[in-house]
Scaffold this active site. Structure first.
Site, mmCIF file in Angstrom:
data_model
loop_
_atom_site.group_PDB
_atom_site.id
_atom_site.type_symbol
_atom_site.label_atom_id
_atom_site.label_comp_id
_atom_site.label_asym_id
_atom_site.label_seq_id
_atom_site.Cartn_x
_atom_site.Cartn_y
_atom_site.Cartn_z
ATOM 1 N N SER A 26 42.828 -9.727 42.799
ATOM 2 C CA SER A 26 44.058 -9.527 42.025
ATOM 3 C C SER A 26 44.658 -10.874 41.631
ATOM 4 O O SER A 26 45.488 -10.943 40.725
ATOM 5 C CB SER A 26 45.073 -8.714 42.836
ATOM 6 O OG SER A 26 45.249 -9.276 44.125
ATOM 7 N N ASP A 64 37.950 -11.149 49.010
ATOM 8 C CA ASP A 64 37.535 -10.108 48.070
ATOM 9 C C ASP A 64 36.361 -10.618 47.229
ATOM 10 O O ASP A 64 36.505 -11.630 46.522
ATOM 11 C CB ASP A 64 38.730 -9.811 47.158
ATOM 12 C CG ASP A 64 38.787 -8.382 46.710
ATOM 13 O OD1 ASP A 64 37.933 -7.585 47.127
ATOM 14 O OD2 ASP A 64 39.721 -8.070 45.942
ATOM 15 N N LYS A 94 35.563 -8.036 51.409
ATOM 16 C CA LYS A 94 35.802 -6.689 50.871
ATOM 17 C C LYS A 94 35.029 -6.566 49.568
ATOM 18 O O LYS A 94 34.942 -7.533 48.802
ATOM 19 C CB LYS A 94 37.293 -6.463 50.604
ATOM 20 C CG LYS A 94 37.583 -5.106 49.957
ATOM 21 C CD LYS A 94 39.062 -4.813 49.881
ATOM 22 C CE LYS A 94 39.761 -5.414 48.685
ATOM 23 N NZ LYS A 94 39.200 -4.996 47.379
ATOM 24 N N GLU A 163 42.609 3.199 47.109
ATOM 25 C CA GLU A 163 43.596 2.784 46.093
ATOM 26 C C GLU A 163 43.839 3.892 45.076
ATOM 27 O O GLU A 163 42.891 4.443 44.503
ATOM 28 C CB GLU A 163 43.104 1.505 45.377
ATOM 29 C CG GLU A 163 44.066 1.069 44.269
ATOM 30 C CD GLU A 163 43.845 -0.354 43.771
ATOM 31 O OE1 GLU A 163 42.997 -1.068 44.336
ATOM 32 O OE2 GLU A 163 44.537 -0.725 42.797
HETATM 33 O O1 KIV Z 1 42.518 -7.522 44.805
HETATM 34 C C1 KIV Z 1 43.366 -6.967 45.528
HETATM 35 O O2 KIV Z 1 44.473 -7.461 45.746
HETATM 36 C C2 KIV Z 1 43.001 -5.680 46.106
HETATM 37 C C3 KIV Z 1 44.121 -4.876 46.701
HETATM 38 C C4 KIV Z 1 44.850 -4.207 45.615
HETATM 39 C C5 KIV Z 1 43.623 -3.929 47.718
HETATM 40 O O3 KIV Z 1 41.875 -5.299 46.072
#
Ligand code: KIV
Length: 260
Positions: A26, A64, A94, A163
């Site tokens: 994000s 992420d 993730k 989500e």
């Molecule tokens: O990228 C991010 O911040 C996310 C969250 C919304 C879970 O994947």
């Protein structure tokens, strides 16, 4: 869980006793100003992961995996996941997706890297969804999401982000799984909650998703501080004596004698 992308935010989240920090892709939208998360690169992610790792001492750090760092090739997925731990200082990674990610997840977990899954509205698939739209809203989509959740658990995920899915579905998935779910726009029935910190702080100018609770309005506060700085400088109210260094009379006279 909250997201962080830099040292001071990670420090503050850690000090607040939040269990886990997600360096989310994000950051592409809320920090780098892209329209969506697709342009975010491994280099972008690792740069921000390192800053967060320097600020956090206690929280579980999850990095992420960005778009195309794990989708094309399983060996690439393992290598890129490893970089989050080795170069980014993260504890876990993730990645987004269900049954189509099982092979990559098994391989990453097999390399000793904890993996958090992500189901429902997975923003890296925004073009397939046709927008940032809630998922799992039909009986068949809900069944598919539950199956995917089981598959991710069996593949070795230690937790799954849900989500933008209906609250009843998220609660049922959370009850049926042995691993914890972390919800965002998925109601109160998940085991934990995550928000994008810039949304929570009111720092993102473009839109606020319906599921966000704004705990502050930092964008407005930032604007007010910048206005006040500009007015002070233009009105010569800043800098004042307290913000200024001085030189002794003797040294000053000696200096003037030398230069005049
Ligand atoms: O990228 C991010 O911040 C996310 C969250 C919304 C879970 O994947």
């Amino acid at each position: 869980m909250l997201t962080a992308y830099d040292y001071p935010t990670a420090l503050a989240i850690d000090q607040a006793g939040i269990d886990s920090i997600l360096v989310g892709d994000s950051l592409g939208m809320v920090v780098l100003g892209y329209e969506n998360t697709l342009p975010v690169t491994m280099q972008d992610m690792l740069h921000h992961c390192r800053a967060v790792a320097r600020g956090a001492r206690y929280a579980l750090l999850v990095g992420d995996m960005p778009f195309m760092s794990y989708q094309a090739d399983v060996a690439d997925a393992v290598r890129n996941a490893g970089r989050f731990l080795q170069e980014g200082g993260m504890d876990a990674v993730k990645l987004e997706g269900g049954r189509e990610r099982v092979e990559a997840i098994r391989a990453i977990v097999g390399a000793g890297i904890p993996v958090m899954g992500h189901l429902g509205l997975t923003p890296q698939s925004v073009n397939q969804f046709g927008g940032f739209l809630a998922q799992g809203k039909t009986a068949s989509a809900a069944r598919q999401l539950l199956e995917d959740a089981f598959l991710l658990e069996q593949a070795g995920c230690f937790s799954i982000v849900l989500e933008s899915v209906p609250d009843r579905l998220a609660e049922l998935v959370s009850r049926r799984l042995g691993i914890p779910t972390i919800g965002i726009g998925a109601g109160a029935g998940c085991d934990g909650q995550v928000l994008v910190t810039h949304d929570l702080l009111g720092l993102f100018d473009r839109f606020t998703p319906r599921f966000v609770k704004k705990y502050a309005d930092f964008y407005e506060k930032m604007g007010a501080a910048f206005d006040a700085f500009k007015a002070d400088v233009e009105g010569r109210a800043f800098p004042s004596k307290e913000h200024t260094f001085s030189i002794s009379e003797d040294e000053w006279r000696q200096f003037l004698a030398e230069v005049e």
